[in-house]
Structures are given as structure tokens and as C-alpha cells.
Design an enzyme around this catalytic site. Structure first.
Site, PDB file in Angstrom:
ATOM      1  N   ASP A  98       0.897  -1.300  -0.078  1.00  0.00           N
ATOM      2  CA  ASP A  98      -0.048   0.071  -0.103  1.00  0.00           C
ATOM      3  C   ASP A  98       0.853   1.113  -0.142  1.00  0.00           C
ATOM      4  O   ASP A  98       1.538   1.462   0.879  1.00  0.00           O
ATOM      5  CB  ASP A  98      -0.983  -0.028   1.193  1.00  0.00           C
ATOM      6  N   ASP A 278      -1.754   5.685  -6.105  1.00  0.00           N
ATOM      7  CA  ASP A 278      -2.163   4.620  -4.806  1.00  0.00           C
ATOM      8  C   ASP A 278      -2.649   3.273  -5.542  1.00  0.00           C
ATOM      9  O   ASP A 278      -3.510   3.184  -5.947  1.00  0.00           O
ATOM     10  CB  ASP A 278      -3.376   5.248  -4.148  1.00  0.00           C
TER      11      ASP A 278
END
Length: 407
Positions: A98, A278
Site C-alpha cells: 500500500d 495509490d
């Protein structure tokens, strides 16, 4: 639980000969990552997950989970998983890669195993992701990311409670270190070194850089990816990597935020503005007014009742033009095929067989908010991406999958 990733690339030493003492750093090291779709709770709520994540990104108190923030009940459904060892002897945990968060933590599914190297700091730690959360205690322990990638004293979170992480053990946080501020409940001004920062500060890797390669998912079968610490892997991209500085616009500047404009064919749908890159967001989210222009230009209709995604007919799909992202001096094009959800996976998002769903969706606010797009996984699976902490920049390059027609 996801299977442990395969054996890791051998670390090569970069030797330096000189008359005076020097710091000898190792070469970049590659860690295999595995792409998986998680169907543990049936139909995927990917768009719901993404929108909850956006809300958390925009919330200044997003890091501290107080229990007062409304949350979705949407498990992490699509992502790349890294096998990470913690402790001595190490226990392997399957962690979500992440770039939108920076804390590394374990214990969501496989519980943390205390070993002789475990040090309990007794500091409470908590992170709110919008689509999920964890809270627990900070430990200092050995973290092993691969052959030669060992951090003797890394701060990690050990979850006592977590939500929406079915099938995962936690997160490998690869965002900017400032995102960790406020996550230690009793020390809200303190930041926690990320695993990348730790590897660099202890001299293990030559640069405070990570690079990510994704292979597009077109079936439920796991897909391969690669995470490189300390540099780049030239075998995974074509041409040159072009870099753009981290944006200075709030709130995108707190993440791997960049400036870009977007055109569809010859039509500008989003003027130059700030947003983020992201890995934890599935779709390509753009400002509400930009999406309206895109929908009008493509002739798409909204599947409001089921998936929440735009759809196009076969005829309109055949007429789609490239969606171009102008970042710095370069243009990165999503081909018509790259703009659609893999048709073989329609049933897993509640979609209908034969329907063509677009992966561009609404971020939920008009442009000019300082957070006008998220280039998520459906963008990143088509390009090699580089995250450079020392030089405050993000880089992109084409890959063999940029123009793939697998969807």
C-alpha cells in the site's frame, strides 16, 4: 489466506575500493508480490471500498481511529500481497502492498507470534483507512523482506482489533513517512520510520526509493508483480523513466501526490491539477465534472443500481479513444482496452456477462479541491512506477502491458 510468495531474488553486493572509509551499500533488491482477488465475502464492492478510502484520505484525522468515523464493511478485495517475515525465527505474514499508507502492521488474520526479538513498547497505535481499520500495540522487531533485506529493529503495529482485512494479515506501508504522524495515540507528533526509510538509513539499499511493477489481472488466477527496494529493475519497463515532482498542493502533497491533466482524444476533461498515485485504490477516480465530460465524450451510461460504474455498448467501445495523462513533459495513454474492467471478471463485481464496464469513476467532488484524481491500480497495472523519497518525486515508464488487450 493468500499463499506465501515464491523464493526471493538473490542480493548482490556493490563493492567499492577506496583509500578512505566509505559506506558500502547493497544493490537494489527485488521482492516478488502476488496479485489476488479476494472473494471471501462474495461479490466485490470495489467502488464502495475506493470511495471510503477517498473519504479517509481527505479527513485530517484519518490516521487515528477513534471509533466515531463511519466505516464501510468492505473487505480489501483486489491487491498485491508481499510475504514478510517478522521475528526470530520469522513468522511469515501476507501483507497488502500500500503506497497510500505508511504503517506496517500484522495480526489481522494470522496472529502475531512473540519471539525472542519482540519488544513491546506498550504504545497504542491505530490507523483508519475508511474501508477498514486496525488498532493495537507498537512492537519493535526484526522484519525480513527478502534475502539481504532485514531490518533488525523496525516499528510495527500488532493488531488487537481490525476490520475489513479478511484473508490478509496486515499492511506493508510504503507511503511517505509523514502519514505515520498521529498513529501512535500517546505521541501524536511522532512519526514512525517506514520500512523503506529503515533499509536506507541502515545502509542496506543505495537509495530511499521503491519501484513497483504490476501485471494486469484478467482472471481469478493470481498474477505476478514485483517490488524493488533501493532502485529500479530495467527488465520490467521499456524506454526511460520520466519523473515529476511531488505536488505542493494540499491535501495531495501529503501522499505520493502529483500534478497532471487528462485528455480524452482531443477533449480536455481535467485541466492541470493535483491528485495522488495509490496502489490501494482499484479504479481510476477523477473529479465529478471531469467524469461528466468523459461520460459525454464516450457515450457511456451509468449502471447506478448494481456496480456504480459507467458502461458502454460494443459499438461505443470500438469507437473509444485513448485517455491521455499529461504528467510533467510526458503523456501516458490508457488505450480503449485499458479503460475497461476485465470482462471475464464481470460476475465478481456483480456485473452482467457481456457488458463492458469502464474503470474511470467519480472521486465525489468537483475539480479544484486539491485532491482531484487518484491514479489507482487500473492505471498502475499499465505502467512501471517509482517512488523516490530523497528527491521528492514519482516516476513512470511503459511496460510490456501498457498496450495489452487482455481486458
Amino acid at each position: 489466506m493468500f499463499p506465501v510468495a515464491s523464493s526471493l531474488t538473490v542480493l548482490l553486493l556493490a563493492l567499492s575500493i577506496t583509500g578512505s572509509p566509505v559506506e558500502v551499500r547493497n544493490s537494489p533488491v527485488t521482492l516478488p508480490i502476488v496479485g489476488r482477488l479476494n472473494f471471501s465475502n462474495g461479490t466485490l464492492s470495489l467502488l464502495q471500498h475506493d470511495k471510503a478510502r477517498v473519504a479517509a484520505f481527505r479527513d485530517p484525522s484519518r490516521h487515528r481511529h477513534t471509533g466515531d468515523t463511519p466505516m464501510t464493511n468492505s473487505d480489501i478485495a483486489l491487491g498485491y500481497i508481499a510475504a514478510v517475515g517478522v521475528g526470530s525465527p520469522p513468522t511469515t505474514y501476507n501483507l497488502l502492498v500500500d503506497t497510500g499508507s505508511s504503517n506496517t502492521w500484522v495480526g489481522a488474520t494470522a496472529k502475531y507470534v512473540v519471539t525472542k526479538t519482540s519488544v513491546n513498547t506498550h504504545q497504542p497505535v491505530a490507523v483508519e483507512y475508511g474501508s477498514g481499520s486496525f488498532s493495537g500495540t507498537e512492537y519493535i522487531d526484526i522484519v525480513t523482506l527478502g534475502s539481504g533485506l532485514t531490518i533488525p529493529k523496525q516499528s510495527i503495529g500488532v493488531a488487537s482489533t481490525s476490520s475489513s482485512f479478511t484473508g490478509l494479515d496486515g499492511i506493508l506501508g510504503l507511503g511517505p513517512v509523514d502519514l505515520t504522524e498521529g498513529t501512535l495515540t500517546n505521541s501524536p507528533k511522532k512519526s514512525i520510520p517506514t520500512v523503506t526509510d529503515s533499509l536506507y538509513s541502515q545502509g542496506t539499499i543505495p537509495q530511499d526509493v521503491i519501484s513497483i511493477f504490476f501485471e494486469p489481472s484478467s482472471s481469478q488466477v493470481e498474477t505476478k508483480g514485483e517490488l524493488t527496494f533501493g532502485g529500479t529493475d530495467a527488465t520490467k519497463y521499456t524506454g526511460d523513466i520520466a519523473y515529476t515532482p511531488i505536488t505542493t498542493t494540499d491535501a495531495a502533497s501529503g501522499f505520493w501526490g502529483i500534478n497532471e491533466s487528462i485528455t480524452y482524444g482531443s477533449t480536455t476533461i481535467l485541466s492541470s491539477t493535483a491528485g495522488i498515485v495509490d496502489t490501494g485504490t482499484t479504479f481510476l477516480l477523477i473529479a465529478t465534472d471531469a467524469l461528466a465530460k468523459y461520460q459525454s465524450a464516450t457515450g457511456a451510461t451509468l449502471d447506478e443500481k448494481v456496480t456504480g460504474l459507467l458502461t458502454v455498448s460494443s459499438a461505443k467501445y470500438n469507437a473509444l479513444k485513448n485517455l491521455d495523462f499529461h504528467i510533467g513533459k510526458e503523456t501516458y495513454s490508457l488505450t480503449p482496452n485499458a479503460q475497461i474492467w476485465p470482462r471475464s471478471l464481470n460476475s465478481y463485481i456483480g456485473g452482467r456477462r457481456g457488458v463492458i464496464y469502464l474503470v474511470v469513476s467519480d472521486i465525489g467532488t468537483p475539480s479544484g479541491q486539491g485532491f482531484d484524481f487518484i491514479n489507482g491500480y487500473t492505471f498502475l497495472q499499465r505502467f512501471y512506477s517509482v517512488y523516490d523519497t530523497a528527491k521528492s518525486r514519482v516516476g513512470f515508464a511503459k511496460t510490456s502491458f501498457t498496450d495489452a488487450t487482455t481486458n
